[in-house]
Design a protein around this motif. Structure first.
Motif, PDB file in Angstrom:
ATOM      1  N   SER A   1       0.837  -1.207   0.000  1.00  0.00           N
ATOM      2  CA  SER A   1       0.000   0.000   0.000  1.00  0.00           C
ATOM      3  C   SER A   1       0.867   1.251   0.000  1.00  0.00           C
ATOM      4  O   SER A   1       0.594   2.216  -0.725  1.00  0.00           O
ATOM      5  CB  SER A   1      -0.894   0.038   1.233  1.00  0.00           C
ATOM      6  OG  SER A   1      -1.600  -1.138   1.381  1.00  0.00           O
TER       7      SER A   1
ATOM      8  N   SER B   1       2.493   1.815  -3.377  1.00  0.00           N
ATOM      9  CA  SER B   1       1.572   2.256  -4.418  1.00  0.00           C
ATOM     10  C   SER B   1       1.227   3.743  -4.240  1.00  0.00           C
ATOM     11  O   SER B   1       1.108   4.492  -5.215  1.00  0.00           O
ATOM     12  CB  SER B   1       0.335   1.343  -4.460  1.00  0.00           C
ATOM     13  OG  SER B   1      -0.821   2.028  -4.109  1.00  0.00           O
ATOM     14  N   VAL B   2       1.135   4.201  -2.982  1.00  0.00           N
ATOM     15  CA  VAL B   2       0.907   5.639  -2.752  1.00  0.00           C
ATOM     16  C   VAL B   2       2.136   6.442  -3.191  1.00  0.00           C
ATOM     17  O   VAL B   2       2.015   7.471  -3.862  1.00  0.00           O
ATOM     18  CB  VAL B   2       0.568   5.912  -1.265  1.00  0.00           C
ATOM     19  CG1 VAL B   2       0.586   7.401  -0.969  1.00  0.00           C
ATOM     20  CG2 VAL B   2      -0.799   5.326  -0.930  1.00  0.00           C
TER      21      VAL B   2
ATOM     22  N   SER C   1       4.247   5.764  -5.447  1.00  0.00           N
ATOM     23  CA  SER C   1       4.382   5.840  -6.903  1.00  0.00           C
ATOM     24  C   SER C   1       3.327   6.748  -7.538  1.00  0.00           C
ATOM     25  O   SER C   1       3.475   7.174  -8.678  1.00  0.00           O
ATOM     26  CB  SER C   1       4.333   4.434  -7.517  1.00  0.00           C
ATOM     27  OG  SER C   1       3.031   3.915  -7.330  1.00  0.00           O
ATOM     28  N   SER C   2       2.259   7.069  -6.782  1.00  0.00           N
ATOM     29  CA  SER C   2       1.249   7.942  -7.384  1.00  0.00           C
ATOM     30  C   SER C   2       1.497   9.436  -7.110  1.00  0.00           C
ATOM     31  O   SER C   2       0.719  10.277  -7.531  1.00  0.00           O
ATOM     32  CB  SER C   2      -0.162   7.524  -6.945  1.00  0.00           C
ATOM     33  OG  SER C   2      -0.326   7.709  -5.562  1.00  0.00           O
ATOM     34  N   PHE C   3       2.578   9.761  -6.420  1.00  0.00           N
ATOM     35  CA  PHE C   3       2.947  11.170  -6.224  1.00  0.00           C
ATOM     36  C   PHE C   3       4.336  11.427  -6.806  1.00  0.00           C
ATOM     37  O   PHE C   3       5.323  10.819  -6.377  1.00  0.00           O
ATOM     38  CB  PHE C   3       2.951  11.523  -4.727  1.00  0.00           C
ATOM     39  CG  PHE C   3       1.567  11.663  -4.154  1.00  0.00           C
ATOM     40  CD1 PHE C   3       0.964  12.904  -4.031  1.00  0.00           C
ATOM     41  CD2 PHE C   3       0.860  10.533  -3.752  1.00  0.00           C
ATOM     42  CE1 PHE C   3      -0.315  13.034  -3.512  1.00  0.00           C
ATOM     43  CE2 PHE C   3      -0.419  10.659  -3.228  1.00  0.00           C
ATOM     44  CZ  PHE C   3      -1.004  11.904  -3.114  1.00  0.00           C
ATOM     45  N   ALA C   4       4.406  12.321  -7.772  1.00  0.00           N
ATOM     46  CA  ALA C   4       5.675  12.572  -8.474  1.00  0.00           C
ATOM     47  C   ALA C   4       6.764  13.086  -7.531  1.00  0.00           C
ATOM     48  O   ALA C   4       7.945  12.807  -7.719  1.00  0.00           O
ATOM     49  CB  ALA C   4       5.437  13.578  -9.593  1.00  0.00           C
TER      50      ALA C   4
ATOM     51  N   SER D   1       9.474   9.811  -3.110  1.00  0.00           N
ATOM     52  CA  SER D   1      10.119   8.543  -3.468  1.00  0.00           C
ATOM     53  C   SER D   1      10.520   7.784  -2.208  1.00  0.00           C
ATOM     54  O   SER D   1      10.537   8.346  -1.114  1.00  0.00           O
ATOM     55  CB  SER D   1      11.331   8.789  -4.375  1.00  0.00           C
ATOM     56  OG  SER D   1      12.066   9.900  -3.939  1.00  0.00           O
TER      57      SER D   1
ATOM     58  N   GLU E   1       1.840  17.972  -0.445  1.00  0.00           N
ATOM     59  CA  GLU E   1       1.668  16.622  -1.017  1.00  0.00           C
ATOM     60  C   GLU E   1       1.680  15.554   0.069  1.00  0.00           C
ATOM     61  O   GLU E   1       1.053  14.499  -0.084  1.00  0.00           O
ATOM     62  CB  GLU E   1       2.846  16.319  -1.962  1.00  0.00           C
ATOM     63  CG  GLU E   1       2.593  16.642  -3.398  1.00  0.00           C
ATOM     64  CD  GLU E   1       3.645  15.965  -4.286  1.00  0.00           C
ATOM     65  OE1 GLU E   1       3.491  16.088  -5.492  1.00  0.00           O
ATOM     66  OE2 GLU E   1       4.602  15.327  -3.784  1.00  0.00           O
TER      67      GLU E   1
ATOM     68  N   ALA F   1      -0.846  12.519   0.502  1.00  0.00           N
ATOM     69  CA  ALA F   1      -0.396  11.131   0.317  1.00  0.00           C
ATOM     70  C   ALA F   1      -0.729  10.290   1.545  1.00  0.00           C
ATOM     71  O   ALA F   1      -1.175   9.143   1.427  1.00  0.00           O
ATOM     72  CB  ALA F   1       1.109  11.104   0.051  1.00  0.00           C
TER      73      ALA F   1
ATOM     74  N   GLN G   1      -4.424   9.400   1.662  1.00  0.00           N
ATOM     75  CA  GLN G   1      -4.710   8.324   0.705  1.00  0.00           C
ATOM     76  C   GLN G   1      -4.245   6.972   1.257  1.00  0.00           C
ATOM     77  O   GLN G   1      -4.960   5.974   1.180  1.00  0.00           O
ATOM     78  CB  GLN G   1      -4.004   8.649  -0.620  1.00  0.00           C
ATOM     79  CG  GLN G   1      -4.389   7.725  -1.755  1.00  0.00           C
ATOM     80  CD  GLN G   1      -3.634   8.102  -3.039  1.00  0.00           C
ATOM     81  OE1 GLN G   1      -3.509   9.292  -3.377  1.00  0.00           O
ATOM     82  NE2 GLN G   1      -3.121   7.125  -3.745  1.00  0.00           N
TER      83      GLN G   1
ATOM     84  N   SER H   1      -6.565   3.776   2.625  1.00  0.00           N
ATOM     85  CA  SER H   1      -6.491   2.546   1.843  1.00  0.00           C
ATOM     86  C   SER H   1      -6.321   1.311   2.742  1.00  0.00           C
ATOM     87  O   SER H   1      -6.410   0.187   2.293  1.00  0.00           O
ATOM     88  CB  SER H   1      -5.332   2.614   0.843  1.00  0.00           C
ATOM     89  OG  SER H   1      -4.098   2.410   1.529  1.00  0.00           O
TER      90      SER H   1
END
Ligand SMILES: [Zn+2]
Length: 404
Positions: free
Chosen positions: A325, A328-329, A331-334, A337, A392, A396, A399, A403
């Motif tokens: 989880s 995946s979060v 990777s969904s925010f540019a 890392s 961000e 994040a 989210q 999840s």
């Protein structure tokens, strides 16, 4: 909440914590102002909020003066040291072996060279305290010296970016001490054996401090504990370390206002990460009675929002499902890392008790911890914060938590 709304709020919080409140070091008036502010905000966001009180000493100094051989030397009172006004023969040691052989009784003791290469861990700091440090503390306390003068160089990792750094920073260590640059220490060496006078205006001021603990959801359920330390080192606005962590907690509390899923959420402003005795953290651990069993995850924010580079999420011992989880979060925010594992910070408390943790920080700081000169200095001010990057993080985390 719209991103623009978050940005606006984050700006206001940053100004409140770093500009309106003059300092947030534990024991200071500003520290109480900061925890009161956090308490009131969390309450008004509909979280059940309480204070956890502990004793904490504030400290101040208007400077220190040393006179030897008819010359004046520039130095500073060691933070949380006692003050002094003493006279005596100047003596010196550069290694532990030299110190062991030295008669420093009633003398002014200069420490320089290898013996002061790394900041001494405070006597009552239990999380990390190597035997060499304990031995050195004991030698110094038994030396009979009237005061200790530490001439230090640069050592970023433990002492932040300060040069010179205070070799001793410990309110439980009672011999008065001062510190100065290594280059200034060299100038003192010709006066070994001569009389010297030292005045340090330091005073210790007893006071109180608080952790603020806010919760949401059913009590007794498995918990997610989200933490950031609200205190800052004396002499720094503490923007990245750690106003941005506190701002993340406040924004997240707003975003999760109506959370009613599977877990109890606890948001804690810890008070003491940058203070010699970590009193807030110690109080919290004591109150937990070794019972961290129902905490399934800690998320700790410290050092986030630096203008250079990405935000880093470092994952400590996450079970597979949680790790997936989290990844995946990420990777969904540019701007986010996965980061390297770093041991300092409040997440290590949870990790030591076997609780999985995510440490949120700025990748640049994690990667440059040993060479940067910003942490614990006046350079750590709002001008180095990127607010867009910062907001961000609560998005994040919201989210991610929803999840689960
Ligand atoms: Zn910090």
């Amino acid at each position: 909440m719209e991103k623009t709304e978050l940005v606006k709020k984050a700006h206001a919080y940053l100004k409140k914590l770093c500009v309106d409140i003059p300092e947030r070091s534990v024991g200071s008036e500003g520290n109480i102002m900061a925890t009161d502010f956090f308490y009131n905000e969390m309450n008004s966001l509909g979280w059940q909020t309480r204070k956890q009180e502990f004793n904490a000493m504030d400290w101040k100094s208007d400077g220190a003066k040393l006179r030897a051989g008819g010359k004046n030397f520039t130095l500073y009172s060691s933070p949380y040291s006692n003050g002094c006004n003493v006279r005596g023969v100047l003596t010196a040691a550069s290694t532990v072996a030299e110190l062991e052989k030295l008669d420093a009784k009633e003398k002014l003791l200069l420490l320089y060279g290898p013996i002061v290469k790394e900041q001494l861990m405070p006597k009552n700091f239990i999380f990390y305290n190597p035997d060499e440090h304990k031995k050195l503390v004991q030698l110094l306390e038994n030396s009979g010296a009237r005061c200790i003068i530490c001439a230090t160089g640069r050592n970023s990792a433990p002492a932040g970016g300060a040069y010179p750094f205070p070799f001793i920073e410990d309110g439980d260590f009672n011999i008065p001490s001062v510190y100065t640059k290594d280059t200034e220490g060299e100038k003192l060496l010709p006066f070994i054996g001569a009389h010297a006078e030292l005045f340090s205006s330091a005073v210790r001021i007893p006071g109180k401090g608080y952790n603020i603990i806010a919760s949401k959801g059913k009590q007794g359920d498995r918990k997610i504990v989200i933490t950031a330390h609200i205190d800052a080192k004396k002499g720094t606005p503490g923007a990245i370390d750690n106003a941005t962590g506190v701002i993340t907690l406040l924004l997240l509390a707003g975003l999760l206002k109506n959370y009613n899923k599977n877990f109890e959420l606890e948001i804690i402003a810890f008070n003491g990460e940058d203070y010699y005795a970590v009193p807030g953290q110690m109080e919290y651990i004591k109150s937990m009675n070794d019972n961290f069993g129902n905490i399934m995850l800690n998320i700790n924010i410290d050092g986030a929002g630096y203008f250079e580079g990405n935000t880093s999420f470092s994952l400590f011992g996450l079970p597979e499902e949680l790790e997936n989880s989290a990844l995946s979060v990420i990777s969904s925010f540019a701007g986010i890392s996965e980061g390297a594992l770093w041991p300092q910070g409040d997440h290590s408390i949870f990790v030591q008790y076997g609780v999985p943790a995510i440490a949120v920080s700025s990748k640049w700081f994690v990667d440059n911890m040993d060479i940067q000169d910003i942490t614990h200095t006046p350079k750590d001010n709002p001008s180095i914060v990127d607010i867009n990057k910062l907001v961000e993080i609560p998005l994040a985390l919201k989210q991610f938590i929803e999840s689960l």
